[in-house]
Design an enzyme around this catalytic site. Structure first.
Site, PDB file in Angstrom:
ATOM      1  N   TYR A 156      -1.902  -3.159  -3.654  1.00 47.75           N
ATOM      2  CA  TYR A 156      -1.715  -1.764  -4.088  1.00 47.75           C
ATOM      3  C   TYR A 156      -0.286  -1.497  -4.544  1.00 47.75           C
ATOM      4  CZ  TYR A 156      -6.384  -1.509  -2.291  1.00 47.75           C
ATOM      5  OH  TYR A 156      -7.725  -1.752  -2.094  1.00 47.75           O
ATOM      6  N   ILE A 157       0.658  -2.339  -4.112  1.00 45.52           N
ATOM      7  CA  ILE A 157       2.013  -2.255  -4.671  1.00 45.52           C
ATOM      8  C   ILE A 157       1.967  -2.636  -6.153  1.00 45.52           C
ATOM      9  CG2 ILE A 157       4.243  -3.450  -4.705  1.00 45.52           C
ATOM     10  CD1 ILE A 157       4.047  -3.508  -1.609  1.00 45.52           C
TER      11      ILE A 157
END
Ligand SMILES: NC(=O)c1ccc[n+]([C@@H]2O[C@H](COP(=O)([O-])OP(=O)(O)OC[C@H]3O[C@@H](n4cnc5c(N)ncnc54)[C@H](OP(=O)(O)O)[C@@H]3O)[C@@H](O)[C@H]2O)c1
Length: 252
Positions: A156-157
């Site tokens: 998700y980064i």
């Protein structure tokens, strides 16, 4: 250098401890008015006490769980009702290391909500006012994109970097900048208590991964965040900037 933050309104998520608490204190020391949020009210109050004791204005506190959509929407509503937000620091987040055997949809969903969808929803709501006023700063605390194990947060980064870069193009001519800051290993609850709880575990990681030879301090990140939040950084947008003692050199 005067960062010209006096009177600017900043919302800092994940401000109850670690990097977020120090970002809040740094922005307050530069004259910004603050709203701080996290789940633990007692720690937020302690941060607010420290800021007030330093002579700065006491921050507004909003308790919210950013994995809960209604909390994110209520936070955005509260922030816009109390006054326009000039600076949004999307700092709340957590690492989710796991093995394939431990991987569940629940872990991935929670990590998505905290590390990507909550900040995205908050940003999309608050950015409208920034565009109308022709000034805004959004800074996302992200992290290294070189996983050593399976980790939902790192996936998700990656999403955060790409969303942030894309959005930065759309709002660039409205005076709104969006940047990501990648902490390497910075001393915080997450790092010192959960991920590397012993001196030996820290030393093994540092020797293998961090050229500068030690874990960073929250202020190492907060100083860059304050600069990016300032008028001085108006020509920096869509950037992803590591603060990691050279750890990214070991990317594979
Ligand atoms: N420290 C590092 O070396 C490092 C490395 C890579 C990335 N990062 C990123 O940098 C940011 C700050 O890291 P940190 O090390 O300071 O983390 P930390 O010490 O674990 O603090 C995390 C903050 O996020 C808040 N938070 C966690 N879950 C939340 C939820 N569901 N809803 C609302 N708030 C929540 C926590 O407050 P409550 O528990 O009170 O809610 C706390 O204020 C995070 O996004 C982290 O992923 C840090």
């Amino acid at each position: 250098m005067d960062l010209e933050l006096s009177g600017k309104a900043a919302l800092v998520t994940g401000a109850s401890t670690g990097i977020g608490a120090v970002i809040a204190k740094t922005l307050a020391a530069e004259g910004a008015r603050l709203m701080i949020t996290a789940r633990r009210a007692e720690l937020l109050n302690k941060v607010a006490d420290d800021i007030e004791a330093s002579g700065a204005a006491r921050p507004e506190i909003v308790v919210a769980d950013l994995t809960v959509r209604d909390d994110v929407d209520a936070l955005a509503e509260e922030a816009t009702t109390r006054g326009p937000v000039d600076i949004l620091i999307n700092n709340a987040g957590a690492s989710s290391p796991m093995t394939l055997a431990d991987s569940t949809d629940e872990i991935w969903d929670q990590s998505f909500a905290l590390n990507f969808d909550g900040p995205r929803r908050l940003t999309h709501t608050l950015i409208t006012g920034m565009r109308d006023r022709k000034w805004g700063r959004i800074i996302n605390l992200s992290g290294s994109l070189e996983p050593r194990v399976l980790n939902a947060a790192i996936a998700y980064i990656g999403a955060t970097h790409l969303w942030s870069k894309g959005l930065s193009c759309e709002v660039a001519q409205d005076g709104v900048t969006i940047n990501c800051v990648q902490p390497g290993r910075i001393k915080s609850e997450q790092i010192m208590e959960r991920m590397y709880p012993t001196e030996e575990s820290r030393r093994v990681f540092i020797d293998a991964n961090i050229p500068i030879g030690y874990f960073g301090e929250p202020s190492d990140v907060a100083n860059l965040v304050a600069y990016l939040a300032s008028t001085r950084a108006g020509y920096i947008t869509g950037a992803v900037i590591p603060v990691d003692g050279g750890m990214h050199y070991y990317g594979h």
